[in-house]
Design a protein around this motif. Structure first.
Motif, PDB file in Angstrom:
ATOM      1  N   ASN A  74       0.848  -1.290   0.096  1.00 62.02           N
ATOM      2  CA  ASN A  74      -0.023  -0.103   0.003  1.00 62.02           C
ATOM      3  C   ASN A  74       0.832   1.215   0.036  1.00 62.02           C
ATOM      4  N   GLN A  83       6.898   8.875   6.210  1.00 57.56           N
ATOM      5  CA  GLN A  83       6.014   8.593   7.396  1.00 57.56           C
ATOM      6  C   GLN A  83       6.848   8.172   8.626  1.00 57.56           C
ATOM      7  N   LYS A  87       6.986   9.837  12.079  1.00 60.70           N
ATOM      8  CA  LYS A  87       6.832   9.077  13.415  1.00 60.70           C
ATOM      9  C   LYS A  87       8.006   9.385  14.315  1.00 60.70           C
ATOM     10  N   LEU A 105       6.417  -2.867   7.441  1.00 62.69           N
ATOM     11  CA  LEU A 105       5.035  -2.258   7.960  1.00 62.69           C
ATOM     12  C   LEU A 105       5.627  -1.013   8.969  1.00 62.69           C
ATOM     13  N   ASP A 108       1.614   1.625  14.053  1.00 64.44           N
ATOM     14  CA  ASP A 108       1.077   2.857  14.612  1.00 64.44           C
ATOM     15  C   ASP A 108       0.834   2.885  16.295  1.00 64.44           C
ATOM     16  N   VAL A 127      -1.046  -2.046  13.266  1.00 64.54           N
ATOM     17  CA  VAL A 127      -0.840  -1.465  12.101  1.00 64.54           C
ATOM     18  C   VAL A 127      -2.195  -1.164  11.480  1.00 64.54           C
ATOM     19  N   LYS A 128      -2.635   0.049  11.392  1.00 66.25           N
ATOM     20  CA  LYS A 128      -4.000   0.681  11.101  1.00 66.25           C
ATOM     21  C   LYS A 128      -4.752  -0.070  11.863  1.00 66.25           C
ATOM     22  N   ASP A 129      -5.645  -1.029  11.442  1.00 67.13           N
ATOM     23  CA  ASP A 129      -6.781  -1.417  12.420  1.00 67.13           C
ATOM     24  C   ASP A 129      -6.503  -2.751  12.847  1.00 67.13           C
ATOM     25  N   TRP A 130      -5.306  -3.326  12.330  1.00 66.69           N
ATOM     26  CA  TRP A 130      -5.008  -4.901  12.588  1.00 66.69           C
ATOM     27  C   TRP A 130      -3.992  -4.878  13.415  1.00 66.69           C
TER      28      TRP A 130
END
Length: 378
Positions: A74, A83, A87, A105, A108, A127-130
């Motif tokens: 992605n 990014q 961070k 990856l 987050d 990581v994101k929603d996972w």
């Protein structure tokens, strides 16, 4: 206060206006300063070339592809490294994990358990929603830190002073040359709540007409008088300059904490080469060194590294080959460096031409062995 206001609905009406509210904290000044510096550094880092060297030669393998083209499904490499920089600047640390399909990856959120004599453990990695159910050891991840202390508390403390001053200057500037109005009404109107609501609606429409239109006609009504009071005084331009100075001062302090020359942020052309060298030396290169050291430890064994297998990061160059042509000529013609050594320093790959591994001297580029032979023959 409530008991006083209950006795006079007209006074309560005046205290209910939202025009008296003031917010001295201007959070967007802080966000603008941090984003400007972080974005400047991120754009520089993202243009670096990540090279994989095996036994002294550069190879374009899967690791090279992930670091320079597509770290995961992605993200492009430039977005990925930008990014990472964000961070590190905002959170002071960044965790990069490798999924089962070898995608890189950026975490987050995670929990970091530190140990003194054994490897640290990272759990609850999100990581994101996972959220990963497994834990990661230190040797399985890339864990980067920006500095010994978090940058955000220092900026927050600095902003407390600058933000308050900025808010006061902005409020003062708004008050200058402001059109202030008063509305006179008779006592009967003030006592009737329904009349007050209608009057407030009329005042709102009148205010909109005065603020939006070049010419506004206000009808005169019985028991209702409208007057404007002009608030002048002071030099408006001077106040705007003062506001800009406070904003610039806060940005300068944030840039200083990140070792970014302010002249580069503002686009000044005076001594731009010198400032760029300082920026690359004190801001960019230490940043890349952190990434390089962490990656070399995680992607290569000690024996492989000692054998010449490593990750080499080439930052973006602010000089073209045409800029350094004269210097290259002197270095080669003096016999100090070979052609391939110069190519490596210039960020180019070594050539297979055996002549570029030889030392030459004099302006005629005579081979050293031939020159010595010619002198002996004489």
């Amino acid at each position: 206060m409530d008991s006083i206001l209950r006795k006079n609905s007209a006074v309560a009406f005046s205290f209910d206006l939202e025009l008296l509210q003031n917010d001295a904290k201007r959070i967007y000044m802080k966000k603008l300063a941090i984003d400007t510096c972080a974005s400047f550094l991120a754009r520089t880092i993202s243009q670096s070339d990540f090279r994989v060297k095996e036994k002294g030669s550069y190879k374009k393998n899967d690791l090279y592809y992930r670091l320079n083209v597509r770290p995961n499904k992605n993200m492009t490499a430039s977005t990925f490294w930008q990014q990472v920089v964000y961070k590190l600047v905002y959170d002071n640390e960044c965790l990069i994990i490798q999924a089962d399909d070898e995608d890189l990856l950026i975490a987050d959120d995670f929990e970091h358990k530190e140990y003194a004599v054994k490897e640290d453990v990272f759990s609850k990695v999100v990581v994101k929603d996972w959220e990963f159910t497994r834990t990661f050891l230190q040797n399985e991840v890339l864990h980067l830190r920006y500095s010994n202390e978090k940058l955000s508390p220092l900026i927050d403390s600095l902003f407390n002073d600058y933000g308050e001053l900025f808010g006061r200057l902005l409020t003062s500037q708004k008050r200058k040359n402001q059109i202030r109005s008063t509305v006179d009404m008779d006592a009967n109107t003030a006592k009737n709540e329904q009349s007050l609501n209608k009057l407030q609606e009329f005042i709102n429409k009148m205010y909109k007409a005065v603020s939006d239109k070049d010419i506004a006609i206000i009808p005169q009504m019985p028991g209702f008088g409208y007057k404007e009071h002009f608030s002048g005084g002071g030099n408006g331009i001077q106040s705007v300059d003062e506001i800009n100075k406070v904003t610039k001062g806060f940005l300068d302090q944030v840039a200083l904490s990140m070792h970014i020359p302010t002249s580069l942020l503002y686009g000044d052309i005076a001594d731009v080469e010198k400032q760029t060298k300082n920026y690359m030396m004190f801001a960019v290169n230490p940043f890349l060194k952190k990434i390089k050291d962490e990656a070399n430890y995680k992607f290569f064994e000690k024996a492989e590294y000692m054998n010449g297998d490593m990750l080499d990061i080439r930052p973006i160059s602010y000089n073209t080959l045409f800029d350094i042509a004269d210097k290259v000529d002197k270095l080669v013609s003096s016999g100090a460096f070979t052609g391939n050594e110069i190519r490596e320093e210039a960020g180019k790959e070594r050539s297979d031409n055996p002549n570029l591994d030889k030392h030459f001297i004099t302006k005629n580029y005579t081979e050293i062995g031939s020159l010595e032979g010619g002198e002996n023959e004489k």
